[in-house]
Design an enzyme around this catalytic site. Structure first.
Site, PDB file in Angstrom:
ATOM      1  CB  SER A 149      49.339   1.140  36.632  1.00 24.38           C
ATOM      2  OG  SER A 149      49.490  -0.080  37.285  1.00 24.38           O
ATOM      3  NE  ARG A 310      47.247  -4.468  38.922  1.00 28.59           N
ATOM      4  CZ  ARG A 310      46.778  -3.224  38.885  1.00 28.59           C
ATOM      5  NH1 ARG A 310      47.617  -2.213  38.906  1.00 28.59           N
ATOM      6  NH2 ARG A 310      45.486  -2.990  38.818  1.00 28.59           N
TER       7      ARG A 310
END
Length: 577
Positions: A149, A310
């Site tokens: 991530s 995100r």
């Protein structure tokens, strides 16, 4: 050197398939660096509800090919125990743009196929939401994403989805971990991708799979607001990650054609050369995308994190500043904007929303005012999605979920945070407002005028080694006043009990977690999460200020900030030192 340690290192070397990590360990052996070897062999990199996440290095405490192979063998064994139709359903595997991710994904595929498990492997890098989508789209038994991530470049990770398309929760995490420990004690069998293909156990997910996700966003009921998308202009950055191609495509499909990508950050690069930390929340990470927005006087400056799950946004503002300046929205502000927008448009049977205990309480107030439902879960999308999925029914489908750390689930095509559908939804919200001559700031102000200005802050407090356990200290004598505000009720999530200031109690239906929540007069709140292993706590604060007729967004925010600063200082001073 300790004989047992030496034996363990040599045994690891015999099984390590990677010449690079073999050389790394051999160099430590040759130099007699026992301290470093002890660190690397003290335990295994822990597998939990977030899977694995760690620095890429040799040994069982690092992310490396042997750890990935052992983890995959353990996961495969657990799936064989739990899933009766595993042979027909299989496992979806995707990976991000980090240096080792493709190899780790191939290793996972080779181990599972050697166990007789069907594997769907993406043919190229894939945003994390595509893999979560793939699990339900292909009716797979599980999914694996090799990604770290928004962690620094030296990290990588291994995230697992269950067959419902959501991240794993207990008891699957501990069950998989136990099977990994078993697998690590034996030699792991692996076959090449060519062997797997020849045996009919490997299916490569080619472009049509990516197009299925794209079409899914195009068809999603919650993304059908096509009010004058031509009014929106935005800059975009993939933050050296994997989101750019799909982000640009789904925006174009939605009619948003004034999109300006940051060229220097558009292509995947595991070194993340233009940012100190590839996380849109970090200071300086949005500098280039805001500069690109300024160049085109765009309405929005948007970002995905490197695996595109995100979403972050800065909005052009003239609020007391020169035209063309941009202000970042907090994760909570984006969350309440989405919640208000989606609930305002939703059908009567599609009004279930979810948020976490540390996110703003504002979403629940908006939901109540719009005759919708808001559930509050423990922190993490694994809880948001599994709880939302379990709670929905034909009369009330899951519409939206968010956590303050820039994670948003728009609709339920993907049962995880999805930065790509969030990007489209935010552009559509902005376009609808623009068609009325309004801005994002106008909408935020209207929400705050109705429900109060909610300001949230998080503070990590490092305490002295001699400081007593904070959780135990607070539980022994629950405070009745915090920072001159009366405590109305205290939630102790560790035992599932809410205690009111008159001494009465009621139960709380949340999984046990070492968390205390103090609800104070005036809508203020403090959440304390003590660490069980070190003298450190995380505190989450919320204050609520009513907006008067003469207030502006700037004036109420300034007033709330003064209250927040005093609140934090008083609360920290009250804790044992």
């Amino acid at each position: 050197m300790d004989t047992q340690l030496s034996f363990r290192v040599k045994h690891w070397l015999e099984n390590d398939p990677d010449p690079r990590t073999q050389q790394e360990l051999q160099a430590l052996l040759d130099s007699g660096d026992e301290l470093e070897l002890q660190k690397r062999f003290s335990a295994r990199l822990a597998f939990g509800t977030a899977g694995l996440r760690g620095v890429v290095k040799a040994g069982p405490m690092g992310m490396n090919r042997l750890v990935v192979q052992q983890t995959s063998a353990g996961l495969g064994a657990y799936l064989k125990q739990q899933v009766s139709d595993l042979d027909t359903r299989g496992v979806v595997i995707g990976y991000d743009g980090r240096h080792d991710s493709k190899q780790f994904a191939k290793d996972a595929a080779g181990v599972l196929s050697a166990m007789g498990i069907k594997v769907y492997l993406t043919c190229k890098i894939a945003p994390t939401p595509l893999v979560a989508f793939g699990v339900t789209h292909l009716n797979a038994a599980a999914g694996i994403v090799v990604t770290a991530s928004h962690n620094p470049p030296q990290y990588n990770g291994y995230k697992v989805y269950w067959g419902n398309g959501a991240q794993i929760i207990p008891p699957h995490d501990s069950g998989i971990a136990a099977c990994i420990d078993m697998a690590a004690s034996e030699k792991v069998r692996i076959e090449s991708l060519d062997e797997a293909k020849a045996g009919g156990k490997l299916v490569m997910l080619e472009d049509d799979f990516y197009q299925d996700y794209r079409q899914g966003i195009k068809d999603a009921a919650v993304l059908q607001n096509h009010t004058q998308p031509e009014l929106v202009s935005l800059s975009y950055t993939a933050m050296h990650g994997v989101g750019a191609q799909m982000a640009e495509t789904v925006l174009k499909d939605a009619g948003v054609d004034k999109v300006y990508s940051v060229a220097a950050q558009r292509e995947p690069d595991g070194d993340f050369p233009t940012v100190n930390f590839p996380n849109p929340e970090e200071k300086g990470a949005m500098v280039l995308v805001i500069a690109e927005a300024k160049k085109h006087n765009a309405m929005l400056a948007c970002a995905n994190d490197p695996d595109a799950d995100r979403f972050a946004v800065a909005v052009r503002t003239d609020l007391g500043k020169e035209p063309g300046e941009y202000q970042m929205l907090t994760g909570d502000q984006v969350g309440v904007l989405f919640g208000h927008y989606l609930m305002s448009h939703a059908a009567a049977n599609n009004r279930l929303t979810c948020t976490t205990i540390v996110s703003s309480s504002l979403l629940s107030k908006i939901a109540a005012s719009l005759n919708a439902t808001c559930l509050t879960t423990l922190t993490g999308f694994k809880w948001l999605t599994n709880v939302g999925m379990a709670a929905q029914n034909d009369d009330n489908r899951c519409l939206f979920a968010y956590e303050e750390a820039l994670g948003y689930m728009i609709g339920s095509m993907v049962w995880d945070k999805d930065g790509l559908s969030a990007l489209v939804a935010f552009a559509q919200l902005t376009a609808e407002l623009a068609s009325k001559g309004q801005t994002i700031w106008d909408r935020l102000e209207a929400i705050y005028r109705e429900h109060g200005f909610h300001l949230n802050a998080q503070v990590s407090i490092a305490l002295k080694p001699t400081t007593p356990n904070i959780g135990e200290h607070l539980r022994k004598a629950l405070p009745t006043i915090i920072a001159d505000k009366s405590v109305l009720s205290t939630d102790d999530i560790s035992c599932g009990k809410r205690t009111f200031n008159d001494g009465t109690t009621e139960s709380i239906e949340l999984p046990a977690s070492d968390v205390l929540i103090f609800n104070l007069e005036g809508g203020a709140r403090v959440i304390v999460r003590p660490s069980g292993t070190e003298p450190k706590i995380k505190c989450y604060y919320e204050v609520v200020e009513a907006m008067s007729d003469t207030d502006t967004l700037q004036s109420v925010q300034a007033r709330a900030q003064v209250v927040m600063d005093k609140f934090i200082a008083a609360h920290q001073a009250s804790l044992p030192q």
